[in-house]
Enzyme design. Structure first.
Site, PDB file in Angstrom:
ATOM      1  N   GLY A  56       0.765  -1.243   0.000  1.00 26.75           N
ATOM      2  CA  GLY A  56       0.000   0.000   0.000  1.00 26.75           C
ATOM      3  C   GLY A  56       0.789   1.281   0.000  1.00 26.75           C
TER       4      GLY A  56
ATOM      5  NE  ARG B  64      -1.815   3.785 -11.370  1.00 27.85           N
ATOM      6  CZ  ARG B  64      -1.593   5.029 -11.024  1.00 27.85           C
ATOM      7  NH1 ARG B  64      -0.949   5.843 -11.825  1.00 27.85           N
ATOM      8  NH2 ARG B  64      -1.984   5.458  -9.851  1.00 27.85           N
TER       9      ARG B  64
ATOM     10  CD  GLU C 186       0.232  -9.391   1.283  1.00 29.38           C
ATOM     11  OE1 GLU C 186      -0.611  -8.525   0.956  1.00 29.38           O
ATOM     12  OE2 GLU C 186      -0.085 -10.490   1.743  1.00 29.38           O
ATOM     13  N   PRO C 187       4.690  -5.452  -0.603  1.00 30.93           N
ATOM     14  CG  PRO C 187       6.971  -4.933  -0.747  1.00 30.93           C
ATOM     15  CD  PRO C 187       6.003  -5.903  -0.105  1.00 30.93           C
ATOM     16  N   GLY C 188       4.038  -3.633  -3.603  1.00 27.41           N
ATOM     17  CA  GLY C 188       3.971  -3.762  -5.054  1.00 27.41           C
ATOM     18  C   GLY C 188       4.472  -2.486  -5.709  1.00 27.41           C
ATOM     19  NE  ARG C 189       0.367   2.362  -6.154  1.00 23.25           N
ATOM     20  CZ  ARG C 189      -0.597   2.387  -7.071  1.00 23.25           C
ATOM     21  NH1 ARG C 189      -0.413   3.013  -8.210  1.00 23.25           N
ATOM     22  NH2 ARG C 189      -1.752   1.792  -6.854  1.00 23.25           N
TER      23      ARG C 189
ATOM     24  CB  CYS D 253     -13.105   5.955 -30.791  1.00 22.46           C
ATOM     25  SG  CYS D 253     -12.198   6.159 -32.310  1.00 22.46           S
ATOM     26  CD  GLU D 254     -14.368   4.628 -24.210  1.00 28.79           C
ATOM     27  OE1 GLU D 254     -14.710   5.423 -23.311  1.00 28.79           O
ATOM     28  OE2 GLU D 254     -14.750   3.463 -24.289  1.00 28.79           O
TER      29      GLU D 254
HETATM   30  C1  LIG Z   1      -2.591  -4.965  -4.441  1.00 27.83           C
HETATM   31  C2  LIG Z   1      -2.193  -5.668  -3.201  1.00 27.83           C
HETATM   32  C3  LIG Z   1      -0.932  -5.424  -2.627  1.00 27.83           C
HETATM   33  C4  LIG Z   1       0.057  -4.434  -3.198  1.00 27.83           C
HETATM   34  O1  LIG Z   1      -0.364  -3.130  -3.091  1.00 27.83           O
HETATM   35  P1  LIG Z   1       0.647  -1.936  -3.447  1.00 27.83           P
HETATM   36  O2  LIG Z   1      -0.153  -0.724  -3.215  1.00 27.83           O
HETATM   37  O3  LIG Z   1       1.034  -2.093  -4.864  1.00 27.83           O
HETATM   38  O4  LIG Z   1       1.806  -2.029  -2.524  1.00 27.83           O
HETATM   39  C5  LIG Z   1      -0.589  -6.140  -1.507  1.00 27.83           C
HETATM   40  N1  LIG Z   1      -1.436  -7.032  -0.945  1.00 27.83           N
HETATM   41  C6  LIG Z   1      -2.645  -7.290  -1.469  1.00 27.83           C
HETATM   42  C7  LIG Z   1      -3.515  -8.296  -0.811  1.00 27.83           C
HETATM   43  C8  LIG Z   1      -3.073  -6.615  -2.599  1.00 27.83           C
HETATM   44  O5  LIG Z   1      -4.277  -6.860  -3.112  1.00 27.83           O
END
Ligand SMILES: *Cc1c(COP(=O)(O)O)cnc(C)c1O
Length: 419
Positions: free
Chosen positions: A240, A315, A275-278, A344-345
């Site tokens: 998050g 996004r 669980e980092p993503g972004r 075309c939007e």
């Molecule tokens: C999307 C998600 C993440 C990653 O979120 P980021 O904002 O990208 O860090 C982690 N855990 C779960 C369960 C998610 O659905």
């Protein structure tokens, strides 16, 4: 910090000038920097060094490209997957099953079996019902599956409503006030080894306060569970953490986040996972595009029509999100324009009334911070193909996902003989 910098007036990815990639691969194309991916993984790990043995599982949905997963897996990151497809990718990238966490509110029967058979490290259960189903399958297969229960702490993450996941009205997790009862019931299931609590309240959080509030509730819940005689040895604090999409934007640093977590979780006596993503891949990628033409309409600013569109980078259309736009070889002149794609939007708009580098037909430009929730959200809308992806490493680069041409997509379609 990222490795997309200007050298002699030309934007580079590490040591590769972006025009070289456009020349070799065409546009639009996603370009990732291996050095930036590695740096972000290291910074995040270092930020958690105050914790004892934190587990970091990269949220695959942010960028599931096989080569990207390989880079992050080699840096010691596990994977957080939310579908059988993501699980297959994480395994294909060489990430050990024991380092994989399976999240997601709608795991199918087949996906539960797939996860068990792969021997993944932990299932994050999103409901009581899912727990019973998993337990039945596990018993049939003669196994006991490590699980965490995802709770919904009813905290407003103060992010875009479409990426907020921790409010009572959201579909994720079980309500906090039922968590103890459900955890105790699932702990008695012979197929499950209930070991902890999981929480994830949303994405692109620009303030740490909601996270701290949510973690505080998890801490209280762990104490309550133990008071009820439940075993709790793990806690998964989700992802998050936001990233700056604008040059002037500031977001909490991983170090500030790590310090907050260390303070809030003191005395929990659990193994923490994240669980980092972004925050790992966002600034490690750009979407390289070419200006098709500029056009005037009415008295307003001109439209800059680029060859990337909402099907390539969703996004802005989906969340009204901002991506910085920079010319690859800026002249120093500026202009105010609307930046749009060819679809075309009207929603196919990247920016309105934006002050940008002056660009003209044929010029190359990038949308920055496109390494997370970029290529993975692509579609073939308007019968456009799928954008390719390129990974840069120092002075070399490789295509790590081919462009899929509209004709190849058409090959999967059939006209039945009775038509
Ligand atoms: C999307 C998600 C993440 C990653 O979120 P980021 O904002 O990208 O860090 C982690 N855990 C779960 C369960 C998610 O659905």
């Amino acid at each position: 910090m990222d490795h997309f910098q200007f050298r002699d007036g030309v934007l580079h990815a590490e040591d590769v000038p972006l025009p070289a990639i456009a020349e070799a691969v065409g546009t639009p194309v996603y370009v990732y920097s291996r050095a930036t991916l590695i740096r972000h993984a290291k910074v995040f790990r270092e930020a958690l060094s105050l914790l004892d043995n934190a587990h970091i599982a990269f949220a695959v949905k942010a960028n599931p490209n096989l080569a990207v997963l390989k880079v992050l897996g080699d840096e010691g990151l596990g994977a957080d997957v939310v579908s059988g497809g993501e699980l297959t990718r994480a395994l294909a990238a060489g990430i050990a099953p024991s380092e994989i966490v399976f999240s997601g509110v709608g795991k199918t029967h087949a996906e539960l079996i797939q996860g068990i058979e792969a021997g993944i490290g932990q299932f994050n259960l999103e409901s009581e019902e899912e727990g019973y189903e998993l337990s039945l399958i596990a018993q049939r297969l003669g196994q006991r599956i490590p699980c965490a229960l995802r709770v919904n702490p009813d905290v407003d993450a103060r992010t875009h409503e479409k990426i907020s996941t921790g409010r009572a009205e959201n579909k994720f997790g079980v309500p906090l006030d039922r968590a103890t009862e459900i955890y105790a019931a699932l702990s008695a299931e012979p197929g499950l080894e209930m070991r902890g609590i999981a929480v994830h309240i949303g994405s692109q959080l620009t303030s740490m306060e909601p996270l701290e509030t949510a973690f505080g509730k998890v801490g209280a819940l762990i104490a309550e569970l133990r008071a009820h005689g439940c075993r709790v040895t793990h806690a998964d604090l989700g992802g998050g953490l936001g990233v700056p999409y604008r040059k002037d934007e500031s977001t909490p640093s991983p170090a500030e986040y790590g310090a907050m977590v260390a303070r809030v979780t003191r005395g929990w006596d659990v193994r923490l996972s994240f669980e980092p993503g972004r925050v790992i891949t966002g600034n490690a990628g750009v979407l390289l595009t070419r200006v098709i033409r500029t056009k005037r309409s009415g008295n307003g600013p001109p439209f800059v029509v680029v060859d990337a569109a909402m099907n390539d980078l969703a996004r802005p259309a989906m969340y009204g999100a901002w991506h910085d736009f920079d010319a690859v070889t800026p002249t120093g002149e500026r202009m105010t324009a609307h930046i749009v794609g060819p679809i075309c939007e009207t929603g196919d708009t990247f920016a309105m009334d934006r002050e940008i580098d002056a660009v003209a037909a044929g010029d190359l430009a990038v949308f920055r911070t496109a390494g997370a929730y970029g290529a993975t959200m692509a579609s073939s809308y308007n019968s456009r193909g799928f954008v390719p992806e390129v990974l840069v490493d120092g002075g070399r680069f490789a295509v790590v996902a081919d462009r899929i041409a509209p004709a190849e997509i058409l090959e999967a379609e059939r006209v039945p003989e009775w038509l």
